[in-house]
Scaffold this motif. Structure first.
Motif, PDB file in Angstrom:
ATOM      1  N   ARG A  94      -0.741  -9.710 -22.445  1.00 44.29           N
ATOM      2  CA  ARG A  94      -1.195 -10.642 -21.421  1.00 44.29           C
ATOM      3  C   ARG A  94      -0.145 -11.721 -21.168  1.00 44.29           C
ATOM      4  NH1 ARG A  94      -5.582 -11.872 -23.593  1.00 44.29           N
ATOM      5  NH2 ARG A  94      -4.990 -13.853 -24.575  1.00 44.29           N
ATOM      6  N   ASN A  95       0.450 -12.237 -22.229  1.00 41.95           N
ATOM      7  CA  ASN A  95       1.476 -13.256 -22.065  1.00 41.95           C
ATOM      8  C   ASN A  95       2.708 -12.705 -21.367  1.00 41.95           C
ATOM      9  OD1 ASN A  95      -0.167 -15.091 -23.318  1.00 41.95           O
ATOM     10  ND2 ASN A  95       0.846 -14.956 -25.320  1.00 41.95           N
ATOM     11  N   ALA A  96       3.005 -11.441 -21.609  1.00 47.86           N
ATOM     12  CA  ALA A  96       4.159 -10.840 -20.950  1.00 47.86           C
ATOM     13  C   ALA A  96       3.944 -10.747 -19.444  1.00 47.86           C
ATOM     14  CB  ALA A  96       4.429  -9.454 -21.540  1.00 47.86           C
ATOM     15  N   VAL A  97       2.734 -10.400 -19.036  1.00 47.99           N
ATOM     16  CA  VAL A  97       2.428 -10.342 -17.610  1.00 47.99           C
ATOM     17  C   VAL A  97       2.525 -11.729 -16.991  1.00 47.99           C
ATOM     18  CG1 VAL A  97       0.620  -9.834 -15.936  1.00 47.99           C
ATOM     19  CG2 VAL A  97       0.987  -8.296 -17.871  1.00 47.99           C
ATOM     20  N   ARG A  98       2.017 -12.725 -17.685  1.00 47.69           N
ATOM     21  CA  ARG A  98       2.088 -14.088 -17.167  1.00 47.69           C
ATOM     22  C   ARG A  98       3.519 -14.573 -17.100  1.00 47.69           C
ATOM     23  NH1 ARG A  98      -1.698 -17.260 -21.107  1.00 47.69           N
ATOM     24  NH2 ARG A  98      -0.818 -19.021 -19.954  1.00 47.69           N
ATOM     25  N   ALA A  99       4.338 -14.168 -18.065  1.00 47.12           N
ATOM     26  CA  ALA A  99       5.722 -14.619 -18.081  1.00 47.12           C
ATOM     27  C   ALA A  99       6.516 -14.051 -16.910  1.00 47.12           C
ATOM     28  CB  ALA A  99       6.390 -14.214 -19.399  1.00 47.12           C
ATOM     29  N   ARG A 100       6.152 -12.864 -16.451  1.00 46.56           N
ATOM     30  CA  ARG A 100       6.874 -12.247 -15.324  1.00 46.56           C
ATOM     31  C   ARG A 100       6.334 -12.714 -13.975  1.00 46.56           C
ATOM     32  NH1 ARG A 100       6.269  -7.696 -18.737  1.00 46.56           N
ATOM     33  NH2 ARG A 100       4.500  -6.991 -17.497  1.00 46.56           N
ATOM     34  N   ALA A 101       5.219 -13.449 -13.990  1.00 42.12           N
ATOM     35  CA  ALA A 101       4.611 -13.865 -12.731  1.00 42.12           C
ATOM     36  C   ALA A 101       5.428 -14.980 -12.094  1.00 42.12           C
ATOM     37  CB  ALA A 101       3.175 -14.339 -12.973  1.00 42.12           C
ATOM     38  N   GLY A 102       5.363 -15.039 -10.772  1.00 45.43           N
ATOM     39  CA  GLY A 102       6.107 -16.048 -10.039  1.00 45.43           C
ATOM     40  C   GLY A 102       5.237 -17.006  -9.264  1.00 45.43           C
ATOM     41  N   THR A 103       3.925 -16.979  -9.492  1.00 46.23           N
ATOM     42  CA  THR A 103       3.008 -17.870  -8.792  1.00 46.23           C
ATOM     43  C   THR A 103       2.088 -18.565  -9.792  1.00 46.23           C
ATOM     44  OG1 THR A 103       1.339 -16.135  -8.480  1.00 46.23           O
ATOM     45  CG2 THR A 103       3.020 -16.389  -6.757  1.00 46.23           C
ATOM     46  N   ALA A 104       1.366 -19.588  -9.310  1.00 42.00           N
ATOM     47  CA  ALA A 104       0.441 -20.300 -10.170  1.00 42.00           C
ATOM     48  C   ALA A 104      -0.673 -19.392 -10.665  1.00 42.00           C
ATOM     49  CB  ALA A 104      -0.154 -21.487  -9.417  1.00 42.00           C
TER      50      ALA A 104
ATOM     51  N   GLY B 259      -1.564 -18.696  -4.870  1.00 39.03           N
ATOM     52  CA  GLY B 259      -0.258 -18.204  -4.437  1.00 39.03           C
ATOM     53  C   GLY B 259       0.848 -19.243  -4.432  1.00 39.03           C
ATOM     54  N   THR B 260       0.618 -20.439  -4.993  1.00 43.88           N
ATOM     55  CA  THR B 260       1.665 -21.458  -5.032  1.00 43.88           C
ATOM     56  C   THR B 260       2.834 -20.971  -5.882  1.00 43.88           C
ATOM     57  OG1 THR B 260      -0.005 -23.206  -4.837  1.00 43.88           O
ATOM     58  CG2 THR B 260       2.182 -23.851  -5.631  1.00 43.88           C
ATOM     59  N   PRO B 261       4.081 -21.005  -5.370  1.00 43.89           N
ATOM     60  CA  PRO B 261       5.230 -20.510  -6.143  1.00 43.89           C
ATOM     61  C   PRO B 261       5.439 -21.271  -7.440  1.00 43.89           C
ATOM     62  CG  PRO B 261       5.803 -20.768  -3.822  1.00 43.89           C
ATOM     63  CD  PRO B 261       4.465 -21.407  -4.003  1.00 43.89           C
ATOM     64  N   PHE B 262       6.060 -20.599  -8.379  1.00 42.86           N
ATOM     65  CA  PHE B 262       6.292 -21.173  -9.701  1.00 42.86           C
ATOM     66  C   PHE B 262       7.093 -22.471  -9.598  1.00 42.86           C
ATOM     67  CE2 PHE B 262       9.064 -21.694 -13.359  1.00 42.86           C
ATOM     68  CZ  PHE B 262       8.181 -21.605 -14.418  1.00 42.86           C
ATOM     69  N   LYS B 263       8.146 -22.478  -8.830  1.00 46.28           N
ATOM     70  CA  LYS B 263       8.992 -23.663  -8.722  1.00 46.28           C
ATOM     71  C   LYS B 263       8.249 -24.820  -8.066  1.00 46.28           C
ATOM     72  CE  LYS B 263      13.597 -21.587  -8.828  1.00 46.28           C
ATOM     73  NZ  LYS B 263      14.908 -21.488  -8.146  1.00 46.28           N
ATOM     74  N   GLU B 264       7.344 -24.528  -7.152  1.00 40.85           N
ATOM     75  CA  GLU B 264       6.573 -25.583  -6.520  1.00 40.85           C
ATOM     76  C   GLU B 264       5.612 -26.228  -7.522  1.00 40.85           C
ATOM     77  OE1 GLU B 264       4.901 -28.255  -3.846  1.00 40.85           O
ATOM     78  OE2 GLU B 264       6.803 -27.137  -3.828  1.00 40.85           O
ATOM     79  N   VAL B 265       5.060 -25.421  -8.413  1.00 38.31           N
ATOM     80  CA  VAL B 265       4.197 -25.974  -9.454  1.00 38.31           C
ATOM     81  C   VAL B 265       4.990 -26.924 -10.347  1.00 38.31           C
ATOM     82  CG1 VAL B 265       2.765 -25.424 -11.455  1.00 38.31           C
ATOM     83  CG2 VAL B 265       2.663 -23.972  -9.422  1.00 38.31           C
ATOM     84  N   VAL B 266       6.196 -26.503 -10.726  1.00 36.10           N
ATOM     85  CA  VAL B 266       7.041 -27.357 -11.567  1.00 36.10           C
ATOM     86  C   VAL B 266       7.380 -28.651 -10.830  1.00 36.10           C
ATOM     87  CG1 VAL B 266       9.244 -27.510 -12.782  1.00 36.10           C
ATOM     88  CG2 VAL B 266       7.965 -25.357 -12.786  1.00 36.10           C
ATOM     89  N   ARG B 267       7.668 -28.546  -9.541  1.00 37.99           N
ATOM     90  CA  ARG B 267       8.012 -29.735  -8.772  1.00 37.99           C
ATOM     91  C   ARG B 267       6.849 -30.717  -8.716  1.00 37.99           C
ATOM     92  NH1 ARG B 267       7.355 -32.124  -4.177  1.00 37.99           N
ATOM     93  NH2 ARG B 267       5.798 -30.597  -3.521  1.00 37.99           N
ATOM     94  N   ARG B 268       5.629 -30.225  -8.546  1.00 39.43           N
ATOM     95  CA  ARG B 268       4.467 -31.104  -8.490  1.00 39.43           C
ATOM     96  C   ARG B 268       4.220 -31.792  -9.831  1.00 39.43           C
ATOM     97  NH1 ARG B 268       0.045 -27.516  -4.941  1.00 39.43           N
ATOM     98  NH2 ARG B 268       1.443 -27.162  -3.140  1.00 39.43           N
ATOM     99  N   LEU B 269       4.405 -31.068 -10.916  1.00 37.11           N
ATOM    100  CA  LEU B 269       4.238 -31.694 -12.227  1.00 37.11           C
ATOM    101  C   LEU B 269       5.273 -32.795 -12.442  1.00 37.11           C
ATOM    102  CD1 LEU B 269       3.564 -28.581 -14.527  1.00 37.11           C
ATOM    103  CD2 LEU B 269       1.900 -30.119 -13.491  1.00 37.11           C
TER     104      LEU B 269
END
Length: 295
Positions: free
Chosen positions: A86-96, A20-30
């Protein structure tokens, strides 16, 4: 000679994310840790997926794609494919958990560096989470860690080849074969006893950590390529009769082995001396200390 295992080169302090880690938090950690991907784990530290920069860019590209416009039939057919959906679903996702690639490709702690490198090349991936016997995350190995093996000094590579390949494996004197190393390329020169030893020497030298390539300039004294397996065994000094080492036997076994190998006088010689077995026994008792011969 054993290859280096991944648990000796892996990074143990792993940057991770949860489902459940948010998308922006993943980017920040990278960005904070200067890495290009991280494993996604559950509450038991088991790896459930991996998030890479490619996964994140897929979402960014989908969110910035223009809406509307005419769509060709070829594009509509591509959109119906399983991968695009499958890629479309992943693209709309907002979590890790929504953008990660799953299932994750992992390796165990006993995996060797060559095996890990081969798996990365076959799967086209840049990192491998390392798990223990319970599939829990204990580290991660990337292409960077694997490439560090090729920074090994040339002199250290040369000593390893001479000791582990020629002395420990082929039982050769160090002066018979010379190994020179330049920029990780090993050049072997000298004369071996048998032709069949050359591919063994070249192959084992190529498996030494840090070796980029092996140049074979070896010669041989005896061409044994036409010999059969039995002839090879005889040539190497191997016979069909086992000869156990005396140190591996119990004490009574060593005495029996020594007694069996001790030369025994022929029976005819004792008969010619005219001394019977009883008389010889009396003589032995007489020579024993602390005893006197009875009249």
């Amino acid at each position: 000679m054993k290859a280096t295992r991944v648990d000796t080169v892996m990074v143990r302090d792993v940057v991770t994310a949860e489902h459940g880690t948010p998308f922006k938090e993943v980017v920040r950690r990278l960005d904070q840790h200067l890495i290009s991907g991280l494993p996604v784990i559950d509450s038991d530290r088991k790896v459930i997926g991996v998030v890479s920069e490619t996964d994140l860019l897929l979402r960014q590209a989908a969110s910035s794609a223009p809406a509307g416009g005419r769509v060709s039939w070829a594009e509509r057919l591509r959109e119906l494919s399983r991968r695009v959906r499958r890629n479309a679903v992943r693209a709309r996702a907002g979590t890790a958990g929504g953008v990660m690639s799953a299932p994750a490709v992992t390796v165990g702690t006993h995996t060797t560096v060559p095996e890990a490198a081969r798996l990365m090349a076959e799967r086209g991936i840049e990192r491998l989470p390392v798990v223990d016997e319970k599939d829990r995350l204990v580290g991660i190995v990337t292409r960077r860690e694997l490439l560090q093996m090729f920074l090994r000094p040339d002199d250290e590579i040369r000593r390893t080849v001479e000791q582990q390949v020629f002395v420990d494996t082929l039982w050769l004197a160090p002066h018979l074969v010379e190994a020179s190393v330049r920029n990780g390329v090993v050049t072997l020169t000298g004369q071996l006893e048998r032709r069949s030893d050359i591919p063994v020497a070249v192959g084992m030298s190529g498996r030494v950590d840090g070796v980029v390539a092996v140049v074979d300039r070896l010669s041989y004294r005896l061409d044994d390529s036409h010999l059969r397996s039995a002839d090879h065994a005889a040539l190497h000094g191997i016979t069909d009769l086992p000869c156990p080492r005396s140190s591996a036997l119990p004490r009574w076994g060593r005495r029996a082995l020594i007694g069996a190998l001790r030369p025994v006088a022929p029976a005819g010689r004792r008969a010619q001396s005219g001394i019977s077995g009883a008389a010889m026994a009396d003589r032995r008792r007489a020579r024993a200390p602390g005893r006197t011969r009875s009249a």
